[in-house]
Each structure stands twice: as C-alpha cells, then as structure tokens.
Design an enzyme around this catalytic site. Structure first.
Site, PDB file in Angstrom:
ATOM      1  N   GLY A 128     -43.732  41.105-105.861  1.00 28.59           N
ATOM      2  CA  GLY A 128     -44.426  40.354-106.909  1.00 28.59           C
ATOM      3  C   GLY A 128     -45.950  40.499-107.527  1.00 28.59           C
ATOM      4  CD  GLU A 160     -39.716  34.981 -97.287  1.00 32.66           C
ATOM      5  OE1 GLU A 160     -39.262  33.912 -98.060  1.00 32.66           O
ATOM      6  OE2 GLU A 160     -40.242  35.965 -98.094  1.00 32.66           O
ATOM      7  N   GLY A 191     -38.543  37.637-105.769  1.00 29.67           N
ATOM      8  CA  GLY A 191     -38.422  38.625-104.693  1.00 29.67           C
ATOM      9  C   GLY A 191     -39.235  38.382-103.876  1.00 29.67           C
ATOM     10  CB  SER A 192     -41.003  40.475-101.119  1.00 25.45           C
ATOM     11  OG  SER A 192     -41.261  41.852-101.911  1.00 25.45           O
ATOM     12  CB  THR A 193     -45.519  37.576-101.513  1.00 25.74           C
ATOM     13  OG1 THR A 193     -45.004  36.409-101.564  1.00 25.74           O
ATOM     14  CG2 THR A 193     -46.792  37.725-101.827  1.00 25.74           C
ATOM     15  NE  ARG A 194     -43.440  45.579 -99.898  1.00 28.45           N
ATOM     16  CZ  ARG A 194     -42.978  46.575-100.740  1.00 28.45           C
ATOM     17  NH1 ARG A 194     -43.673  47.311-101.363  1.00 28.45           N
ATOM     18  NH2 ARG A 194     -41.502  46.562-100.828  1.00 28.45           N
ATOM     19  CE  LYS A 249     -34.021  46.263-110.318  1.00 30.97           C
ATOM     20  NZ  LYS A 249     -33.418  46.506-108.685  1.00 30.97           N
ATOM     21  CB  CYS A 256     -37.469  31.990-101.111  1.00 32.09           C
ATOM     22  SG  CYS A 256     -36.844  31.198-102.416  1.00 32.09           S
ATOM     23  CD  GLU A 259     -38.552  31.615-105.708  1.00 30.93           C
ATOM     24  OE1 GLU A 259     -39.001  31.549-104.932  1.00 30.93           O
ATOM     25  OE2 GLU A 259     -37.340  31.821-106.145  1.00 30.93           O
TER      26      GLU A 259
END
Length: 496
Positions: free
Chosen positions: A244, A396, A239-242, A186, A297, A262
C-alpha cells in the site's frame, strides 16, 4: 487429490484477461498456473499480463469513458443495469461459490452464504443509491447561483487481495461503476478466477464493453503499471501495508492520481471482567479469528482479557477449538478451510515458530495439517502469555493464530491496544456504559464494536486509522473516492 463433487468437477475456467468486452490472452502469450489450495490440483492457466495488457485495458476504459457509453448514461439507467449485474451474480451463485472455494480455499458454505450474497448486495446497493444522491446549491447572494456537483473521476484502477476476492472487488467496482467511471481491475494472482467471471456477468447484464476490464497478473508486472499509468485517474488498493505504501508512492510519481488504500490490521479485542455474556464473548473471539482461516484484515488477532477472568475465558475458548479443525472446503460441514497457498502457509508457520521461540505458551494447534492430500492447512492456534513486544502481538499474521494478553487496568489496556502501527478494527466487552463509550472513543480504529464483533452492513463505512489505510469502502462515503467535486458559478443579473 480429493474427489470433487459432480458440480465442481464439471466447472471449467477461462484464465484469459477480459478487455473491452472480450476474452484475450496476454499480449506476449505468457501464462501462470492457477493451483487450488484445496488439494494442489491445476485449475487452469491464467494470462500473465504485463504493461502492454494494462495499456490496452486502460485505453479501452478511457475510450468508454470519453464517448459516454456509461458515464453519459442517466443515473436511473445505470441503476437498472447495476441491479441486473447483481442479479447475474445470484443466478450464478453456486458456480461462483465453488470457483471461490477451489481458487482460494475458503469453505464453500461461506463462499455461497457470505461472499456471493455480500458481493451481489453491494453491487445492488450502489446501483440503487446512485440516482438518490443529490448535488448541492450553495447559499450565495441574489446575484449568483453556485452549483456544487459530483462528476466521475474517469478511469479507476483497482487492485484487490486474495482473501475475499469477490467482496473486495465489489466494494470498489460497485461505487466506481455506479458513479459513471470505467474500471480496470487487477485481481490477486492467487485468486483471479471469480474476478474474471464477474466481468463476463457485467457484460451479460448490459454494462457496455470497455467499462469493466479485468487484467490478471503479478503485482510488479501488472499492478505496478496500473498504479503508475498516466491515464488512470484513481487507484484503489486493498492488501498489505508494505505494498500500500508503494501504491501511494507510485501514484505520486506518476500523475498524482488519487490513491485509496485499505491495508493491514492487528485488531485488539478487549474483554473486561464485567463482560455481560462471557460465552458470547468467547464465541466471538474464537469464531472471528478462525473465520476464513484467519485470513481477514480485521480479524481480532490480539485478545486482551482482564486477568481475573482469563482462566475461565481460556477454558471456554479451548473447548470450542475442536469445532474449527480444518477440513475439505468443498464439504458443507467444513467451517475452516485451506490456507491460500504454500507461501502463505509457510509464513503462518514461521509466525507460530516465533511465538514459541519468543516465550509464548502454546495452548492449541501450532502445527500444519493435511485433511486433504496436497492441500495447505494449519490447525487453529492459540497462544497465551503473549507480551506486547512479541512478534505475534505486533505483526499481521493472516492466519488462524490468536494471541492472548492479560490486563488489570482500563487505561493501560487502551495504551497497549493503540500501541500498533495499525488501526483498522477493535472491540470492547463490558456492561458499564461509561466504560464502553470511554474505551471506544479512546481506541484508534476505524471501527469499534461494543459487546459483539460480527455486525456488518453495506450502509456503514469501512477503513482504518494510521497504517491501516486511507479512505473508506462501503456506504455513501465510498462515492467520495470515485467522484470529483465541481463548483459552477452562474451570474444572475435579474431585472426584478
């Protein structure tokens, strides 16, 4: 709108999904507009896939895995087809580079020299590696044989971001495919076009239908159903930590599928007064934060400079800033292109506003630009006088914004550098070998550079500590994510 080159103007894009070897529309017929950040033009309508499309792709991937058309193929044969896949990328390099530039805004010179070449190299490398990774035999007694073997996990779901669409896809699909898995990818809705083209090129290379499927769409509508799917054995996300964190939750809520992530970074770049080459350190600090419009990143967005050399360092840095003025990404001389879309540009400008309001000193940039009418551009921005408590030092930004902090003590700067939820990458500049090793060991990051920031190779693992993710991309270590380890005990009752 800008006038496109004849080659770019001749490109046409197919935004339909790629499932079981065929281009297909979303089951409900929905689409979304794919707009170029270069000048706002409509590139194509893209299938807005949902749960039904994910189901179809997973079913195709599962069928392909179970009947052995790929998983049952000899590793040497998979290797040959993976190499052909890599060659397909290079044969279509100019097309892929132009597509990447039009879709997400990076300069075409880097899309061609970095993104296409890196993706092709990654696919080739894992193809070459797969028949050279041996299994093991345990040191058992004489009456037993214990085989330790790797097996593909099955169906791998992959979700990748918009900043390096081809490279991020390759880092995940290459080891997954090489190991014998089937894949459902995706791509980000902000940059789906090269991923869809990769699936066609894989089929042209001889990778069987159903083995590599690409389903475009939005995160909640397509990404979540993929992460929650009960017949997906592994989910790999960048992608983003949120988001993830949500991926890990969904993996646990469903079938406890393996989840590899990651995620974000706020990488510290530490320059001591005894830096062996100040000009080189300045060039690396400036070039690395502004490369890819700062949409990386691992960008060194926190620059720690020892107080005694900070003024000299910043004087040199500011002289380099004009080289990074944003321009038309389709022109070969452009080194900084467009921000991926209006949403991201607004977010970058919001952080710049916070830097100003919280007391940082703006030395350069700080404004949006429009070198191409209708596009999304931000000037290269440098803030001095940043403190660790400021938002721009903690969060970030994912844009061309450099935060400069000063220090006087090595132990203190390491504490400041580690005082982050992230731990993806870091750097230290010093001619003192003891200081270099000591600081590198103390930094909580997955990668630490010493006296450089740009070295990279497919042979080394990439990933982070703390909230920068779980697992490693690249190198032979990536096979660990996409294989199961099995022990087979065999009884030996020897007559001799």
């Amino acid at each position: 709108m800008t006038t496109l080159s004849p080659q770019a103007s001749s490109l046409t894009f197919d935004g339909r999904a790629f499932i079981n070897g065929e281009r297909v529309a979303a089951r409900d017929g929905q689409t979304f507009d794919c707009l170029s950040p270069v000048d706002g033009r409509l590139l194509t309508a893209v299938a807005r896939c949902g749960e039904g499309d994910i189901d179809a792709a997973v079913t195709a991937a599962r069928t392909a895995f179970e009947d052995g058309r790929w998983s049952g193929m000899a590793p040497a044969q998979r290797k040959r087809l993976m190499i052909k896949f890599a060659e397909q990328l290079l044969a279509h390099a100019d097309e892929l580079a132009l597509t990447e530039t039009l879709d997400m805004g990076k300069p075409v010179k880097y899309a061609r020299s970095v993104d296409v070449n890196s993706a092709a190299n990654c696919i080739r490398w894992y193809g070459e590696a797969v028949d050279k990774v041996y299994d093991e035999i345990a040191p058992t007694g004489r009456n037993a044989l214990a085989l330790i073997t790797r097996e593909p996990v099955g169906v791998v779901g992959v979700i990748v971001p918009w900043n390096y669409p081809m490279i991020m896809a390759a880092w995940k699909i290459a080891p997954a495919l090489a190991a014998g898995n089937s894949v459902v990818l995706k791509p980000s809705e902000k940059s789906p076009l090269t991923a869809l083209r990769l699936a066609e090129l894989a089929l042209a290379a001889g990778i069987p239908p159903g083995v590599f499927n690409v389903v475009p769409g939005y995160g909640p509508e397509a990404g979540s159903p993929l992460a929650l799917h009960m017949d997906v054995d592994c989910i790999a996300f960048t992608g983003s930590t949120r988001v993830g964190k949500q991926i890990h939750v969904m993996a646990g809520q469903s079938n406890l599928k393996r989840a590899w992530t990651e995620l974000g970074g706020k990488s510290p770049n530490i320059v001591f007064a005894d830096c062996p080459d100040l000009d080189k350190a300045v060039e690396a600090a400036v070039g690395s934060i502004f490369f890819n419009q700062g949409e990386s990143c691992n960008a060194p967005s926190r620059l720690f400079v020892e107080a005694s050399i900070k003024d000299a360092f910043l004087d040199k840095a500011l002289k380099l800033v004009p080289q990074y003025q944003p321009g038309n990404p389709l022109e070969k001389g452009t080194v900084m292109g467009a921000i991926v879309d209006q949403v991201q540009k607004d977010n970058v400008m919001r952080y710049i506003g916070l830097g100003k309001s919280e007391g940082a000193t703006l030395l350069a940039g700080g404004e949006s630009a429009e070198p191409v009418k209708g596009g999304h551009y931000v000037l290269p921005t440098i803030f001095d006088g940043v403190t660790p408590q400021m938002t721009i030092a903690r969060e970030e930004i994912f844009g061309p914004v450099l935060s400069v902090l000063s220090f006087t003590d090595a132990a203190d700067v390491v504490k400041q550098a580690n005082r982050s939820v992230y731990g993806l990458q870091a750097a230290v500049w010093t001619r003192d070998i003891n200081k270099a090793h000591g600081v590198a060991r103390a930094l909580r990051a997955g990668t630490v550079h010493v006296n450089q920031y740009d070295e990279d190779d497919i042979t080394v693992p990439f990933g982070g500590f703390k909230q920068s993710g779980v697992g490693r991309d690249k190198s032979l270590h990536a096979f660990d994510k996409y294989t199961e380890t099995k022990t087979t005990w065999i009884r030996i009752d020897s007559p001799v």
